[in-house]
Motif scaffolding. Sequence first.
Motif, PDB file in Angstrom:
ATOM      1  N   ASN A 118      -2.389   0.006   5.636  1.00 12.64           N
ATOM      2  CA  ASN A 118      -1.293  -0.822   6.139  1.00 12.64           C
ATOM      3  C   ASN A 118       0.018  -0.051   6.021  1.00 12.64           C
ATOM      4  O   ASN A 118       0.170   0.797   5.131  1.00 12.64           O
ATOM      5  N   ILE A 119       0.963  -0.361   6.900  1.00 11.78           N
ATOM      6  CA  ILE A 119       2.329   0.150   6.763  1.00 11.78           C
ATOM      7  C   ILE A 119       3.266  -1.047   6.762  1.00 11.78           C
ATOM      8  O   ILE A 119       3.338  -1.801   7.738  1.00 11.78           O
ATOM      9  N   ASP A 120       3.974  -1.229   5.660  1.00  6.23           N
ATOM     10  CA  ASP A 120       4.915  -2.337   5.532  1.00  6.23           C
ATOM     11  C   ASP A 120       6.274  -1.939   6.089  1.00  6.23           C
ATOM     12  O   ASP A 120       6.792  -0.862   5.793  1.00  6.23           O
ATOM     13  N   LYS A 121       6.848  -2.802   6.912  1.00  4.75           N
ATOM     14  CA  LYS A 121       8.170  -2.606   7.513  1.00  4.75           C
ATOM     15  C   LYS A 121       8.354  -1.220   8.134  1.00  4.75           C
ATOM     16  O   LYS A 121       9.273  -0.467   7.764  1.00  4.75           O
ATOM     17  N   PRO A 122       7.522  -0.846   9.089  1.00  4.28           N
ATOM     18  CA  PRO A 122       7.776   0.408   9.815  1.00  4.28           C
ATOM     19  C   PRO A 122       9.068   0.262  10.615  1.00  4.28           C
ATOM     20  O   PRO A 122       9.176  -0.606  11.475  1.00  4.28           O
ATOM     21  N   MET A 140       3.395   3.041   3.309  1.00  5.46           N
ATOM     22  CA  MET A 140       1.955   3.040   3.555  1.00  5.46           C
ATOM     23  C   MET A 140       1.203   2.608   2.302  1.00  5.46           C
ATOM     24  O   MET A 140       1.564   2.998   1.187  1.00  5.46           O
ATOM     25  N   THR A 141       0.161   1.820   2.504  1.00  2.70           N
ATOM     26  CA  THR A 141      -0.753   1.475   1.418  1.00  2.70           C
ATOM     27  C   THR A 141      -2.179   1.709   1.903  1.00  2.70           C
ATOM     28  O   THR A 141      -2.625   1.073   2.863  1.00  2.70           O
ATOM     29  N   LEU A 142      -2.874   2.641   1.255  1.00  6.17           N
ATOM     30  CA  LEU A 142      -4.265   2.938   1.587  1.00  6.17           C
ATOM     31  C   LEU A 142      -5.153   2.475   0.441  1.00  6.17           C
ATOM     32  O   LEU A 142      -4.969   2.899  -0.704  1.00  6.17           O
ATOM     33  N   ASN A 143      -6.095   1.599   0.747  1.00 10.22           N
ATOM     34  CA  ASN A 143      -7.049   1.128  -0.257  1.00 10.22           C
ATOM     35  C   ASN A 143      -8.384   1.835  -0.066  1.00 10.22           C
ATOM     36  O   ASN A 143      -8.927   1.872   1.043  1.00 10.22           O
ATOM     37  N   VAL A 144      -8.892   2.407  -1.167  1.00 13.47           N
ATOM     38  CA  VAL A 144     -10.148   3.158  -1.138  1.00 13.47           C
ATOM     39  C   VAL A 144     -11.051   2.650  -2.264  1.00 13.47           C
ATOM     40  O   VAL A 144     -10.624   1.881  -3.128  1.00 13.47           O
ATOM     41  N   ASP A 145     -12.289   3.102  -2.252  1.00 15.07           N
ATOM     42  CA  ASP A 145     -13.241   2.750  -3.306  1.00 15.07           C
ATOM     43  C   ASP A 145     -12.981   3.647  -4.519  1.00 15.07           C
ATOM     44  O   ASP A 145     -13.232   4.852  -4.477  1.00 15.07           O
ATOM     45  N   LYS A 146     -12.469   3.057  -5.597  1.00 12.98           N
ATOM     46  CA  LYS A 146     -12.103   3.861  -6.767  1.00 12.98           C
ATOM     47  C   LYS A 146     -13.318   4.452  -7.478  1.00 12.98           C
ATOM     48  O   LYS A 146     -13.175   5.379  -8.282  1.00 12.98           O
ATOM     49  N   SER A 147     -14.508   3.938  -7.180  1.00 13.65           N
ATOM     50  CA  SER A 147     -15.710   4.519  -7.780  1.00 13.65           C
ATOM     51  C   SER A 147     -16.152   5.776  -7.035  1.00 13.65           C
ATOM     52  O   SER A 147     -17.010   6.520  -7.517  1.00 13.65           O
TER      53      SER A 147
END
Length: 385
Positions: A260-264, A189-196
């Motif tokens: 996103n989930i890579d290669k589930p 899993m890759t979760l992108n969030v607002d780092k601020s």
Amino acid sequence: MNMTKVVSKCAAVLSAVAIMGSTAAGIVPATFANAGNVIVASAADISDFEYDGTYFTGDLYCAVGSSFTMEVILGTQDKAYGTSGFTYEWYYSSSATKGTNKIEQFNWTKLNYTTKAITVNMTSAMNGAHIYAVKINKSTGERTSTPMRTLCSVKANLQLGTSSVSNSYVTVPVYLSGLTNNQISAGTMTLNVDKSVFDDVSFSFATNSLSSLDNYANGEYTNAFYNVSSAATLSGNLLGTFTLKVKSGANPNGSKLTLNIDKPTLTGDNFSGNLVYGINTATTEIGKSSSTSDTVPKNFRAVTNSQYHQIQFVWDKVQGADKYGIAVYLAGKWRVQTSNITTNSYITPKNLTPGMTYKVAVAARVNGKWDTTGAIKNAITVTVK
């Protein structure tokens, strides 16, 4: 659990292994039986002669009706012979040998192809089948096989649920539907969030069957989860819940999350090969409601009966629902099988075709309205036993 299978799941490409055992006769799908359906593919992402070994383009998801390409990639030891110095054999197997990716433990049928790459139209009957290729050196006669690859036509639906803000933390559930028997073994899993806005991110799985390694840095959270011996079964399609720590003074409302989930992957001792699901990207905004609502039946699952070749579907009751409907995705369209169910269970007719895989959705009628959108997003995939 054989380590050959574990390694193949974790690596993008694998080195060659020598051919072991002989091929056995089997049934070849019509798509393969007709050589006219095959098109030589263009160059692969991996360049020839860059690696020490013979490689095969990656594990495969392909939607029914679309086409997939497989190509043999030559290694550095092949450079002296050039790309024209080899011929190829391709093999297909529908064997359901479990818990291994060892080629010699499957029954194989030789296909009528000699090209370095093939492109084939995907059918539902090919879901869960296996393919590998053999490279033959024209000068020396040496034969080297690629790893085995498993075909998968199942696409999972990834969804971020409705967020909840409390004090300096935000929680967001993650739903994963459309899995074969609601099961998954691995993925990243890759979760992108607002780092601020957020200081930290963590994830809690809804099942104890998965182990993981995770990290958060600069607005990106990654979590590699796995269970190499057995698959995890999700209850109510819930994979788990994110917890996001809000920075002091920051307002999380309106902040966008992308997952996103890579290669589930579905693999393990009870499965044949490695099934790599297709999957979508999920997004949401903090403070906005998810499309998953109280009108969508939760915990939708299937129970197969191998004696009578039929399936029982069960789900949690929806408050206020007076009817339920079952739909199946066939020939590119959702087709309603029944819309007059008054309980939270439905049993199919007997003698369905063993090995056939179906994508099924259940909808509830509340206050005279059917929530078909939510039902489709929470569809499951099941194979007749």
